[in-house]
Design a protein around this motif. Structure first.
Motif, PDB file in Angstrom:
ATOM      1  N   MET A  14       0.828  -1.206   0.000  1.00 29.89           N
ATOM      2  CA  MET A  14       0.000   0.000   0.000  1.00 29.89           C
ATOM      3  C   MET A  14       0.866   1.262   0.000  1.00 29.89           C
ATOM      4  N   LEU A  15       1.985   1.228   0.725  1.00 33.63           N
ATOM      5  CA  LEU A  15       2.897   2.369   0.730  1.00 33.63           C
ATOM      6  C   LEU A  15       3.480   2.584  -0.657  1.00 33.63           C
ATOM      7  N   ALA A  40       3.085   6.025  -2.953  1.00 33.11           N
ATOM      8  CA  ALA A  40       4.184   6.701  -3.641  1.00 33.11           C
ATOM      9  C   ALA A  40       3.928   6.767  -5.145  1.00 33.11           C
ATOM     10  N   TYR A  41       3.384   5.692  -5.686  1.00 31.42           N
ATOM     11  CA  TYR A  41       3.053   5.640  -7.114  1.00 31.42           C
ATOM     12  C   TYR A  41       2.082   6.757  -7.483  1.00 31.42           C
ATOM     13  N   PHE A  42       1.014   6.900  -6.709  1.00 35.88           N
ATOM     14  CA  PHE A  42       0.022   7.919  -7.025  1.00 35.88           C
ATOM     15  C   PHE A  42       0.507   9.320  -6.654  1.00 35.88           C
ATOM     16  N   PHE A  62      11.242   2.371   3.177  1.00 38.19           N
ATOM     17  CA  PHE A  62      11.974   3.186   2.210  1.00 38.19           C
ATOM     18  C   PHE A  62      12.057   2.487   0.865  1.00 38.19           C
ATOM     19  N   ALA A  63      12.298   1.183   0.892  1.00 39.20           N
ATOM     20  CA  ALA A  63      12.363   0.430  -0.355  1.00 39.20           C
ATOM     21  C   ALA A  63      11.003   0.390  -1.035  1.00 39.20           C
ATOM     22  N   GLY A 118       7.575   2.315  -5.486  1.00 38.80           N
ATOM     23  CA  GLY A 118       6.384   3.006  -5.977  1.00 38.80           C
ATOM     24  C   GLY A 118       6.724   4.236  -6.794  1.00 38.80           C
ATOM     25  N   LEU A 119       7.717   5.009  -6.342  1.00 36.45           N
ATOM     26  CA  LEU A 119       8.107   6.209  -7.084  1.00 36.45           C
ATOM     27  C   LEU A 119       8.676   5.848  -8.449  1.00 36.45           C
ATOM     28  N   ARG A 120       9.532   4.830  -8.495  1.00 37.21           N
ATOM     29  CA  ARG A 120      10.113   4.419  -9.786  1.00 37.21           C
ATOM     30  C   ARG A 120       9.029   3.912 -10.727  1.00 37.21           C
TER      31      ARG A 120
END
Length: 277
Positions: free
Chosen positions: A121-122, A126-128, A200-201, A206-208
């Motif tokens: 979910m985290l 980050a993705y959104f 953090f990972a 999610g960001l990548r």
């Protein structure tokens, strides 16, 4: 010694079964988020549809989404747009994102993470977050372009031609090897996480994934902007295109087919704007 080994193995199996048992909780939470975002998107689009567009030179209508409402400041308009955009992206992207988050959930569980669902979910948050930033960028560009079109009649007259060129470019992007590589990155997920199953990972993953997905979907997002950024029918069409190209087997060459249709629509729009049709 053997009894200790057997006990440890049983404990490992029990922990694995417990983590696997949380998979329905993860899927149920994702379903609730999708339902809530879809409902909010429908209500937001209905509210936007109730507002009349602005007739522009060239025979097109400017969406009220790009301009402040009565009494709004530009900052308030930006916050309103980005908020609705963020909710809309959740509704549009969850169907194609869920398999990737499911694979991350499974990999995090196999790595020994106590709460793989929370890490997945985290990663989704980050993705959104990346999609939210893209909404801010789109509003800045779109609102500035709308303001210029209202000041410059020649630009307003040229907008249908520019929209056709945008669709043509979006269709051409769908056919490039770069698009194929980006889509392959979106489709695959982590097979093994190892010792990096932490917050953090998960956020980094999610960001990548969000960045790659934003670039991969840029052509189809352009289609949404041309058809109507807050038009519910356009959203359904683009959502189906994104989900289909993401989940369909690679051998079906869905991105190419979608690109051909998009480029064809762009060519027709250009021909209409030029008076050939």
């Amino acid at each position: 010694m053997r009894s200790i080994s057997i006990t440890a193995e049983r404990a490992h199996r029990g922990a694995t079964a417990c983590r696997q048992g949380r998979q329905p909780v993860f899927l149920g939470t994702a379903a609730l988020i999708f339902a809530a975002s879809t409902t909010a998107t429908i209500l937001g689009c209905a509210s936007m549809a109730s507002m009349d567009g602005i007739p522009m030179p060239g025979g097109w209508m400017m969406s009220p989404a790009w301009l402040p409402m009565c009494g709004q400041t530009w900052r308030e308009a930006a916050v309103s747009f980005v908020g609705l955009w963020s909710v809309m992206m959740v509704a549009m992207m969850v169907p194609s994102l869920l398999p990737a988050l499911g694979r991350y959930h499974q990999a995090a569980g196999l790595s020994g993470a106590s709460w793989p669902g929370s890490l997945a979910m985290l990663a989704g948050v980050a993705y959104f977050g990346v999609w939210t930033l893209s909404g801010l960028f789109i509003f800045v560009i779109g609102s500035e372009l709308a303001a210029l079109a209202m000041r410059w009649p020649d630009l307003a007259h040229a907008m249908p031609m520019l929209m056709g060129a945008c669709l043509l470019t979006a269709g051409a992007f769908q056919l490039t090897p770069w698009k194929a590589r980006l889509l392959a990155c979106c489709r695959k997920g982590p097979c093994q996480i190892g010792q990096s199953a932490n917050r953090f990972a998960a956020a980094g993953y999610g960001l990548r994934l969000g960045l790659v997905c934003c670039i991969s979907c840029s052509g189809l997002v352009a289609v949404l902007l041309v058809l109507g950024v807050m038009d519910f029918s356009a959203m359904i069409l683009v959502t189906l295109a994104i989900t289909t190209e993401r989940l369909a087997p690679a051998g079906l060459r869905m991105p190419e087919a979608i690109g051909a249709v998009t480029a064809g629509a762009g060519g027709i729009l250009i021909a209409q704007a030029a008076g050939f049709v």
